[in-house]
Motif scaffolding. Sequence first.
Motif, short mmCIF file in Angstrom:
data_model
loop_
_atom_site.label_atom_id
_atom_site.label_comp_id
_atom_site.label_asym_id
_atom_site.label_seq_id
_atom_site.Cartn_x
_atom_site.Cartn_y
_atom_site.Cartn_z
N ARG A 100 27.91 24.09 59.60
CA ARG A 100 28.43 25.42 59.89
C ARG A 100 28.01 26.41 58.82
O ARG A 100 27.79 26.05 57.67
N LYS A 101 27.95 27.66 59.23
CA LYS A 101 27.70 28.75 58.30
C LYS A 101 28.44 29.96 58.83
O LYS A 101 28.16 30.44 59.93
N GLY B 49 29.54 33.75 59.29
CA GLY B 49 28.65 34.89 59.40
C GLY B 49 29.10 36.13 58.66
O GLY B 49 28.28 36.91 58.21
N ARG C 253 27.36 39.15 60.02
CA ARG C 253 26.24 38.62 60.81
C ARG C 253 26.78 37.55 61.76
O ARG C 253 27.91 37.12 61.63
N GLY D 198 27.70 34.14 62.92
CA GLY D 198 27.97 32.83 62.34
C GLY D 198 27.37 31.76 63.23
O GLY D 198 26.96 32.03 64.37
N GLU E 196 26.69 30.14 68.35
CA GLU E 196 26.21 31.19 67.45
C GLU E 196 26.65 32.54 67.99
O GLU E 196 26.52 32.81 69.18
N HIS F 175 17.07 33.60 63.06
CA HIS F 175 18.39 32.97 63.12
C HIS F 175 18.72 32.38 61.75
O HIS F 175 18.82 31.17 61.58
N LYS F 176 18.94 33.24 60.76
CA LYS F 176 19.14 32.80 59.38
C LYS F 176 20.35 31.87 59.23
O LYS F 176 20.25 30.80 58.62
N ASN F 177 21.49 32.25 59.77
CA ASN F 177 22.69 31.42 59.62
C ASN F 177 22.61 30.14 60.44
O ASN F 177 23.20 29.12 60.06
N LYS G 50 20.84 27.77 58.19
CA LYS G 50 21.74 27.28 57.14
C LYS G 50 22.72 26.25 57.70
O LYS G 50 23.09 25.31 57.00
N ALA G 51 23.15 26.43 58.94
CA ALA G 51 24.05 25.45 59.56
C ALA G 51 23.32 24.12 59.79
O ALA G 51 23.90 23.06 59.59
N ASP H 92 23.19 22.45 56.52
CA ASP H 92 24.52 21.95 56.18
C ASP H 92 24.79 20.62 56.90
O ASP H 92 25.33 19.69 56.31
#
Length: 147
Positions: free
Chosen positions: A43-44, A46, A49, A51, A71, A102-104, A107-108, A111
């Motif tokens: 998860r990240k 947002g 932005r 999330g 997302e 899709h930056k986050n 990161k998810a 993760d």
Amino acid sequence: MTKLLLIVAAAFVLQIVLSMAQMKHFSKEFVKLRRQGKVACGRKAGGLRAGAIVMFLLDEDGIVRCAKKMEGVTCLARVKPLPGFEGRDIRTLTAGDVPKSHKNLGKAVEDASLTFRKFTAGEIIPEPPSPFRKLGQSVGVVRKTIS
């Protein structure tokens, strides 16, 4: 003044209802995957932005059998398929495996990979700080800066 207060209260209640519906949908999708085998989640948050949350259904060797994502910025986001990860080893996934827009989401994915590696190594996976703890930490930083 009373009308404004009623509108704010109604918006607050609507947001709670929609958030609960979103959580129910996510839980239902997670349980569907979990019944099929091991699931790794990443998860990240947002903020302003979009999330992202990803779920990977894994076989015994850590190979992705199915990938899903949720997302979005609002409580209207739903779980959708995440193509392109089937047959890949979760330990090798990086943010670069996701389009840069899709930056986050990237990161998810990182993760989920990190969490799986820690879990298989027997490490303790820390809980992320709650929003109230983050707020308290921010207030502490501001206090130190002012002093």
